[in-house]
Enzyme design. Structure first.
Site, PDB file in Angstrom:
ATOM      1  N   ASN A   1       2.140 -33.958  41.881  1.00  0.00           N
ATOM      2  CA  ASN A   1       3.050 -33.881  43.020  1.00  0.00           C
ATOM      3  C   ASN A   1       4.159 -32.906  42.709  1.00  0.00           C
ATOM      4  O   ASN A   1       4.950 -33.136  41.796  1.00  0.00           O
ATOM      5  CB  ASN A   1       3.634 -35.260  43.340  1.00  0.00           C
ATOM      6  CG  ASN A   1       2.573 -36.195  43.883  1.00  0.00           C
ATOM      7  OD1 ASN A   1       1.890 -35.870  44.850  1.00  0.00           O
ATOM      8  ND2 ASN A   1       2.398 -37.334  43.231  1.00  0.00           N
TER       9      ASN A   1
ATOM     10  N   CYS B   1       6.810 -50.138  44.247  1.00  0.00           N
ATOM     11  CA  CYS B   1       6.988 -49.356  43.028  1.00  0.00           C
ATOM     12  C   CYS B   1       8.465 -49.424  42.658  1.00  0.00           C
ATOM     13  O   CYS B   1       9.331 -49.040  43.432  1.00  0.00           O
ATOM     14  CB  CYS B   1       6.541 -47.920  43.296  1.00  0.00           C
ATOM     15  SG  CYS B   1       6.728 -46.834  41.888  1.00  0.00           S
TER      16      CYS B   1
ATOM     17  N   SER C   1       0.322 -43.616  30.825  1.00  0.00           N
ATOM     18  CA  SER C   1       0.340 -42.226  31.294  1.00  0.00           C
ATOM     19  C   SER C   1      -0.235 -41.347  30.199  1.00  0.00           C
ATOM     20  O   SER C   1       0.382 -41.146  29.164  1.00  0.00           O
ATOM     21  CB  SER C   1       1.777 -41.810  31.614  1.00  0.00           C
ATOM     22  OG  SER C   1       2.260 -42.589  32.684  1.00  0.00           O
ATOM     23  N   LEU C   2      -1.401 -40.823  30.440  1.00  0.00           N
ATOM     24  CA  LEU C   2      -2.109 -40.074  29.397  1.00  0.00           C
ATOM     25  C   LEU C   2      -1.890 -38.565  29.583  1.00  0.00           C
ATOM     26  O   LEU C   2      -1.321 -37.898  28.728  1.00  0.00           O
ATOM     27  CB  LEU C   2      -3.593 -40.426  29.464  1.00  0.00           C
ATOM     28  CG  LEU C   2      -4.415 -40.180  28.215  1.00  0.00           C
ATOM     29  CD1 LEU C   2      -3.896 -40.973  27.035  1.00  0.00           C
ATOM     30  CD2 LEU C   2      -5.877 -40.521  28.495  1.00  0.00           C
ATOM     31  N   HIS C   3      -2.408 -38.042  30.660  1.00  0.00           N
ATOM     32  CA  HIS C   3      -2.147 -36.655  31.088  1.00  0.00           C
ATOM     33  C   HIS C   3      -2.710 -35.550  30.213  1.00  0.00           C
ATOM     34  O   HIS C   3      -2.669 -34.381  30.603  1.00  0.00           O
ATOM     35  CB  HIS C   3      -0.653 -36.413  31.322  1.00  0.00           C
ATOM     36  CG  HIS C   3      -0.030 -37.386  32.268  1.00  0.00           C
ATOM     37  ND1 HIS C   3      -0.578 -37.689  33.502  1.00  0.00           N
ATOM     38  CD2 HIS C   3       1.086 -38.158  32.165  1.00  0.00           C
ATOM     39  CE1 HIS C   3       0.192 -38.573  34.110  1.00  0.00           C
ATOM     40  NE2 HIS C   3       1.188 -38.889  33.322  1.00  0.00           N
TER      41      HIS C   3
ATOM     42  N   CYS D   1      15.660 -40.991  32.952  1.00  0.00           N
ATOM     43  CA  CYS D   1      14.678 -41.274  31.914  1.00  0.00           C
ATOM     44  C   CYS D   1      14.933 -40.329  30.754  1.00  0.00           C
ATOM     45  O   CYS D   1      15.250 -39.156  30.961  1.00  0.00           O
ATOM     46  CB  CYS D   1      13.259 -41.064  32.448  1.00  0.00           C
ATOM     47  SG  CYS D   1      11.964 -41.565  31.280  1.00  0.00           S
TER      48      CYS D   1
ATOM     49  N   CYS E   1       9.281 -35.866  30.024  1.00  0.00           N
ATOM     50  CA  CYS E   1       7.941 -35.323  30.280  1.00  0.00           C
ATOM     51  C   CYS E   1       8.132 -34.102  31.189  1.00  0.00           C
ATOM     52  O   CYS E   1       8.871 -34.172  32.181  1.00  0.00           O
ATOM     53  CB  CYS E   1       7.057 -36.354  30.974  1.00  0.00           C
ATOM     54  SG  CYS E   1       6.812 -37.850  29.990  1.00  0.00           S
TER      55      CYS E   1
ATOM     56  N   CYS F   1       7.694 -34.191  35.248  1.00  0.00           N
ATOM     57  CA  CYS F   1       8.214 -35.338  36.006  1.00  0.00           C
ATOM     58  C   CYS F   1       9.632 -35.080  36.506  1.00  0.00           C
ATOM     59  O   CYS F   1      10.519 -34.706  35.727  1.00  0.00           O
ATOM     60  CB  CYS F   1       8.189 -36.590  35.133  1.00  0.00           C
ATOM     61  SG  CYS F   1       8.854 -38.047  35.957  1.00  0.00           S
TER      62      CYS F   1
ATOM     63  N   CYS G   1       4.279 -40.178  43.168  1.00  0.00           N
ATOM     64  CA  CYS G   1       4.427 -40.274  41.709  1.00  0.00           C
ATOM     65  C   CYS G   1       5.127 -39.042  41.160  1.00  0.00           C
ATOM     66  O   CYS G   1       4.742 -37.921  41.465  1.00  0.00           O
ATOM     67  CB  CYS G   1       3.074 -40.348  41.018  1.00  0.00           C
ATOM     68  SG  CYS G   1       2.028 -41.640  41.602  1.00  0.00           S
TER      69      CYS G   1
ATOM     70  N   GLU H   1      15.450 -45.251  42.909  1.00  0.00           N
ATOM     71  CA  GLU H   1      14.589 -45.339  44.077  1.00  0.00           C
ATOM     72  C   GLU H   1      13.527 -46.429  43.902  1.00  0.00           C
ATOM     73  O   GLU H   1      13.039 -46.663  42.804  1.00  0.00           O
ATOM     74  CB  GLU H   1      13.934 -43.984  44.337  1.00  0.00           C
ATOM     75  CG  GLU H   1      14.989 -42.933  44.661  1.00  0.00           C
ATOM     76  CD  GLU H   1      14.427 -41.565  45.009  1.00  0.00           C
ATOM     77  OE1 GLU H   1      14.979 -40.947  45.927  1.00  0.00           O
ATOM     78  OE2 GLU H   1      13.460 -41.114  44.386  1.00  0.00           O
TER      79      GLU H   1
END
Ligand code: SAH
Length: 371
Positions: free
Chosen positions: A301, A103, A224-226, A110, A114, A117, A344, A90
């Site tokens: 999200n 984007c 990307s910390l999170h 992937c 994570c 995600c 995201c 996408e």
């Protein structure tokens, strides 16, 4: 047959040299392909006719084929792109006043897994080729009507897409060579001529590759910390077990020495009850003191069967205030394209998982995602 979208200018010149053609031919063709959005060698009118015929026989210009095109109520546009073998990725266009951000995906699926995600839940199939990555930009410009025709909402550079973020499906730094080739095309004045500050690579923290990127093609960097500590980050992002926070922050500091911007952007998804307490905010303040950064809070999200919820608005506000009161630059990302699952972490495309995960998460069907 070579796809000329796979080449940066140096690669194209090398390929033309093999044909016995001069480097300026590569520049000409590069401009036709990327500036004009041309995919027909026959139309390249300032290229010698004999060469046009040769190119026609020996090469192609093959962007990924759009399967679906969804427009969100807020103008965000999402394309599902066929990359063969039953895989689709996408790309998302986000129009804003004065700029348009594309984007872009870098992998079909992937491997990083994570836990929050949607892409990670689908598993991994393969790296995208450079032409499939830059092809998303080629296609977006074409479908948005930028190449060859003016639009009212175009930007200073005469194109609708003024910024590119590698924040789509995949971990860009796990597909290093192809991503760098694609970046070079995006930056090249004979192609898209984007400034390094307007192209952002987002990484979950592949630290050795961050060092390579700094050397080979520094662009703006988002990390990307999170989570503000290793215990939590280990749980949310398995890659942290390999490259823990101390290593990651050191790599960020090294990156900034060469980067086009003097800060990194830390992305921090606000997940209800997981990483959004006052204590987490204070720990994040300490961590942010170690590297020049901006923090971008992303309201989590949701996607089907994610098992997580978005932090309440008040919680996000309070969290942001703790950061701001400590003098940290923090912004809260406005969620865009949520109604077409283009926000995201919602990009799922279609991935034939080859990793044979023991823990699999059947995700929504294509119809659920796209209807
Ligand atoms: N693999 C790269 C590129 C993906 S960028 C990276 O991790 O940076 C996509 C961004 O959205 C990342 O910051 C990612 O962590 C974040 N994200 C993933 N899932 C999300 C979700 N469900 N809600 C909000 N943000 C999410």
């Amino acid at each position: 047959m070579p796809n000329l979208l796979d080449y940066d200018l140096a690669g194209l010149a090398a390929w033309f040299a093999e044909l016995g053609e001069k480097p300026f031919r590569a520049r000409q063709v590069m401009r036709w392909i990327h500036r004009e959005g041309c995919d027909d060698f026959g139309a390249m009118t300032d290229v010698a006719k004999s060469l046009r015929a040769k190119l026609d026989a020996l090469a192609e210009i093959r962007p990924p084929a759009p399967l679906r095109d969804a427009v969100s109520g807020d103008g965000t546009r999402k394309w599902l792109l066929d990359v063969g073998g039953g895989n689709a990725v996408e790309a998302v266009f986000i129009p804003e006043a004065g700029r348009g951000t594309l984007c872009v995906s870098s992998q079909a699926g992937c491997a990083l897994d994570c836990v929050f995600c949607a892409t990670g839940k689908q598993g991994f199939n393969r790296n995208l080729e450079a032409g499939e990555i830059v092809g998303q930009l080629w296609l977006a410009n074409k479908l948005l009507g930028a190449a060859g025709g003016a639009r009212e909402d175009e930007n200073d550079n005469g194109r609708v897409v003024s910024n590119v973020v590698l924040m789509g499906m995949g971990e860009p730094l796990a597909n290093f060579d192809n991503v760098v080739t694609a970046l070079r095309v995006m930056l090249d004045d004979h192609a898209y001529g984007l400034s390094r500050r307007r192209v952002t690579v987002s990484t979950a923290g592949v630290t050795p590759a961050m060092d390579r990127l700094r050397e080979e093609c520094p662009v703006a960097l988002a990390v990307s910390l999170h989570a503000p500590d290793d215990a939590l980050r280990d749980r949310l992002m398995p890659i942290n077990r390999k490259y823990p926070l101390r290593d990651l922050l050191a790599a960020c500091r090294r990156y900034i020495e060469r980067a086009p911007r003097d800060f990194v952007t830390f992305e921090y998804a606000m997940i209800d009850g997981i990483n959004d307490s006052d204590a987490h905010a204070r720990a994040l303040v300490d961590l942010a003191g170690e590297v020049s950064c901006k923090i971008n809070l992303i309201p989590f999200n949701p996607f089907p069967r994610s098992g997580f919820a978005r932090s309440p608005v008040d919680r996000i506000r309070r969290f942001a205030d703790i950061l701001l009161d400590s003098g940290i630059i923090a912004t809260t990302r406005r969620t865009r394209g949520g109604d077409v699952a283009a926000a995201c972490g919602q990009l799922a495309g279609q991935v034939r998982d080859r990793t044979r995960r023991t823990r699999t998460h059947p995700l929504q069907t294509m119809e659920e995602v796209w209807s």
